[in-house]
Scaffold this active site. Structure first.
Site, mmCIF file in Angstrom:
data_model
loop_
_atom_site.group_PDB
_atom_site.id
_atom_site.type_symbol
_atom_site.label_atom_id
_atom_site.label_comp_id
_atom_site.label_asym_id
_atom_site.label_seq_id
_atom_site.Cartn_x
_atom_site.Cartn_y
_atom_site.Cartn_z
ATOM 1 N N THR A 115 -3.901 -1.377 3.130
ATOM 2 C CA THR A 115 -5.155 -1.904 2.586
ATOM 3 C C THR A 115 -6.103 -2.194 3.745
ATOM 4 O O THR A 115 -5.684 -2.276 4.914
ATOM 5 C CB THR A 115 -4.927 -3.233 1.836
ATOM 6 O OG1 THR A 115 -4.486 -4.207 2.790
ATOM 7 C CG2 THR A 115 -3.913 -3.098 0.716
ATOM 8 N N TRP B 297 -3.959 -12.920 -1.025
ATOM 9 C CA TRP B 297 -3.072 -13.453 -2.063
ATOM 10 C C TRP B 297 -3.100 -12.490 -3.250
ATOM 11 O O TRP B 297 -3.893 -12.654 -4.187
ATOM 12 C CB TRP B 297 -3.526 -14.867 -2.491
ATOM 13 C CG TRP B 297 -2.565 -15.499 -3.451
ATOM 14 C CD1 TRP B 297 -2.700 -15.586 -4.806
ATOM 15 C CD2 TRP B 297 -1.310 -16.118 -3.147
ATOM 16 N NE1 TRP B 297 -1.622 -16.214 -5.366
ATOM 17 C CE2 TRP B 297 -0.746 -16.549 -4.366
ATOM 18 C CE3 TRP B 297 -0.598 -16.336 -1.959
ATOM 19 C CZ2 TRP B 297 0.490 -17.194 -4.430
ATOM 20 C CZ3 TRP B 297 0.630 -16.988 -2.039
ATOM 21 C CH2 TRP B 297 1.155 -17.402 -3.251
ATOM 22 N N HIS C 273 -2.144 1.308 -2.927
ATOM 23 C CA HIS C 273 -1.761 0.154 -2.121
ATOM 24 C C HIS C 273 -0.457 -0.484 -2.586
ATOM 25 O O HIS C 273 -0.069 -0.359 -3.727
ATOM 26 C CB HIS C 273 -2.852 -0.921 -2.182
ATOM 27 C CG HIS C 273 -4.150 -0.482 -1.608
ATOM 28 N ND1 HIS C 273 -4.245 0.275 -0.470
ATOM 29 C CD2 HIS C 273 -5.419 -0.699 -1.999
ATOM 30 C CE1 HIS C 273 -5.513 0.500 -0.204
ATOM 31 N NE2 HIS C 273 -6.248 -0.069 -1.116
HETATM 32 N N1 CTP Z 1 -6.553 -8.937 -0.743
HETATM 33 C C1 CTP Z 1 -5.440 -9.711 -1.073
HETATM 34 N N2 CTP Z 1 -5.307 -10.195 -2.354
HETATM 35 C C2 CTP Z 1 -6.222 -9.921 -3.296
HETATM 36 C C3 CTP Z 1 -7.348 -9.111 -2.973
HETATM 37 C C4 CTP Z 1 -7.475 -8.637 -1.675
HETATM 38 O O1 CTP Z 1 -4.582 -9.947 -0.242
HETATM 39 N N3 CTP Z 1 -6.076 -10.432 -4.516
HETATM 40 C C5 CTP Z 1 -6.717 -8.482 0.651
HETATM 41 C C6 CTP Z 1 -6.182 -7.057 0.877
HETATM 42 O O2 CTP Z 1 -5.618 -6.974 2.152
HETATM 43 C C7 CTP Z 1 -7.453 -6.235 0.797
HETATM 44 C C8 CTP Z 1 -8.504 -7.172 1.378
HETATM 45 O O3 CTP Z 1 -8.103 -8.468 0.943
HETATM 46 O O4 CTP Z 1 -7.397 -5.058 1.556
HETATM 47 C C9 CTP Z 1 -9.902 -6.873 0.891
HETATM 48 O O5 CTP Z 1 -9.926 -6.808 -0.519
HETATM 49 P P1 CTP Z 1 -10.491 -5.530 -1.280
HETATM 50 O O6 CTP Z 1 -11.947 -5.460 -1.039
HETATM 51 O O7 CTP Z 1 -10.027 -5.591 -2.683
HETATM 52 O O8 CTP Z 1 -9.793 -4.357 -0.432
HETATM 53 P P2 CTP Z 1 -9.034 -2.996 -0.774
HETATM 54 O O9 CTP Z 1 -8.174 -3.166 -1.991
HETATM 55 O O10 CTP Z 1 -8.332 -2.543 0.458
HETATM 56 O O11 CTP Z 1 -10.178 -2.044 -1.085
HETATM 57 P P3 CTP Z 1 -10.116 -0.735 -1.970
HETATM 58 O O12 CTP Z 1 -9.694 -1.170 -3.356
HETATM 59 O O13 CTP Z 1 -11.522 -0.259 -1.914
HETATM 60 O O14 CTP Z 1 -9.119 0.153 -1.306
#
Ligand code: CTP
Length: 319
Positions: A241, A263, A293
């Site tokens: 991610t 989280w 992911h």
């Molecule tokens: N993250 C997390 N828990 C969540 C949402 C996000 O731990 N509930 C963390 C992840 O490491 C994520 C980062 O915050 O990569 C940024 O969130 P997001 O913008 O949702 O990133 P990605 O999922 O990586 O983006 P995409 O869906 O575009 O691949």
């Protein structure tokens, strides 16, 4: 021991307990957490065997020219041409060249940040990394305002800016870009096909409106190198991610790394519901087979590193 145990079953930090809420439990308060500098340095060294954040954070101008053909990293059969605008925005030197910081914050986008009051603490760090152009103004109390680097997956343009269908959305994006005010805008432009137009729109806006950002486009080898590092440490991620990518890069230039907003679970430690993102209504989707992911797996690895003192995870309120 000489080896860094991130996800091995021998690590007491990752012993599996049946109760989910206990399994993810992080000790609140900073008093119990101590940084393990030796371990942090060892991790930096190990990661350097796979990638160098100073170089891999962006392709540089000297290495590409307009018209060059690039194969997408995850769609090897699809290609894109380096446009004149993209070329113009490639940095001449690494935006991280010779940069070192005592403390860095990486702010993930989990709803766990809401009501955390972590904004002021986040803003005290020397270098603050944010993900996917997440909004800050309206959430400053919980997420802070300081932004030194922010990522932008092309999909954000669709998800948060309605694919710039009209002038209002274009203006919204432009305002957000202007607000970055000199920070690094990190755009993974070469990962997957489908983002091409969106990257081009953003590049065009930046150039046309002289937006003050330092653009960076990660190297073609970064994703595989990051994945390789974690696989070598038995963390079997499919595709890292953004948050994990940022941690992996930050080990190069940050002495202490603090993670907020990581989280990937629908309930918090007290079993209260947690939004997937702090700022929108996106639902939890990472459990689906289709998702590239493996966030809970990543979280487990990060939690283990927290317990060993290599990074500090904050998943509740700030002191
Ligand atoms: N993250 C997390 N828990 C969540 C949402 C996000 O731990 N509930 C963390 C992840 O490491 C994520 C980062 O915050 O990569 C940024 O969130 P997001 O913008 O949702 O990133 P990605 O999922 O990586 O983006 P995409 O869906 O575009 O691949």
């Amino acid at each position: 021991r000489a080896e860094v145990v991130i996800n091995g079953s021998s690590s007491p930090a990752v012993v599996d307990r049946s109760n989910e809420s206990i399994k993810h439990n992080i000790q609140p308060g900073s008093s119990k957490w101590r940084q393990n500098q030796t371990l942090s340095l060892r991790i930096r060294k190990q990661i350097l065997k796979f990638l160098d954040a100073e170089k891999d954070i962006s392709v540089l101008k000297g290495t590409l020219k307009p018209g060059d053909i690039i194969h997408y990293i995850f769609d090897r059969d699809s290609t894109m041409n380096v446009s004149q605008n993209l070329y113009e925005l490639l940095p001449r030197t690494s935006p991280l060249k010779n940069r070192h910081f005592q403390t860095c914050a990486i702010v993930g986008n989990s709803g766990v940040l809401l009501n955390s009051g972590c904004g002021p603490e986040i803003d005290t760090h020397n270098f603050v990394i944010r993900c996917n152009l997440a909004p800050v103004q309206e959430y400053a109390r919980d997420v802070g305002l300081k932004t030194d680097l922010v990522t932008m997956n092309p999909s954000v343009i669709q998800r948060a800016f309605e694919d710039l269908v009209n002038a209002t959305w274009r203006e919204k994006l432009l305002q957000r870009l202007h607000s970055l005010n000199g920070s690094i805008l990190w755009i993974p432009a070469f990962m997957a096909r489908g983002g091409k137009e969106r990257v081009e729109w953003v590049n065009e806006l930046i150039l046309k409106h002289h937006v003050n950002v330092r653009t960076a486009y990660p190297s073609l080898r970064l994703l595989h190198a990051v994945r390789g590092y974690w696989l070598t440490n038995k963390v079997h991620i499919k595709r890292p991610t953004t948050g994990l990518l940022m941690y992996t890069l930050a080990t190069r230039f940050c002495n202490q790394i603090y993670l907020y907003g990581f989280w990937p679970f629908p309930l918090d430690q007290n079993q209260n519901p947690v939004k997937y993102h702090y700022y929108d209504s996106l639902k939890y989707g990472y459990t689906s087979q289709a998702s590239p992911h493996t966030m809970p797996l990543e979280f487990k690895a990060l939690k283990s590193l927290h317990e060993q003192g290599a990074l500090k995870l904050t998943v509740g309120q700030c002191d």
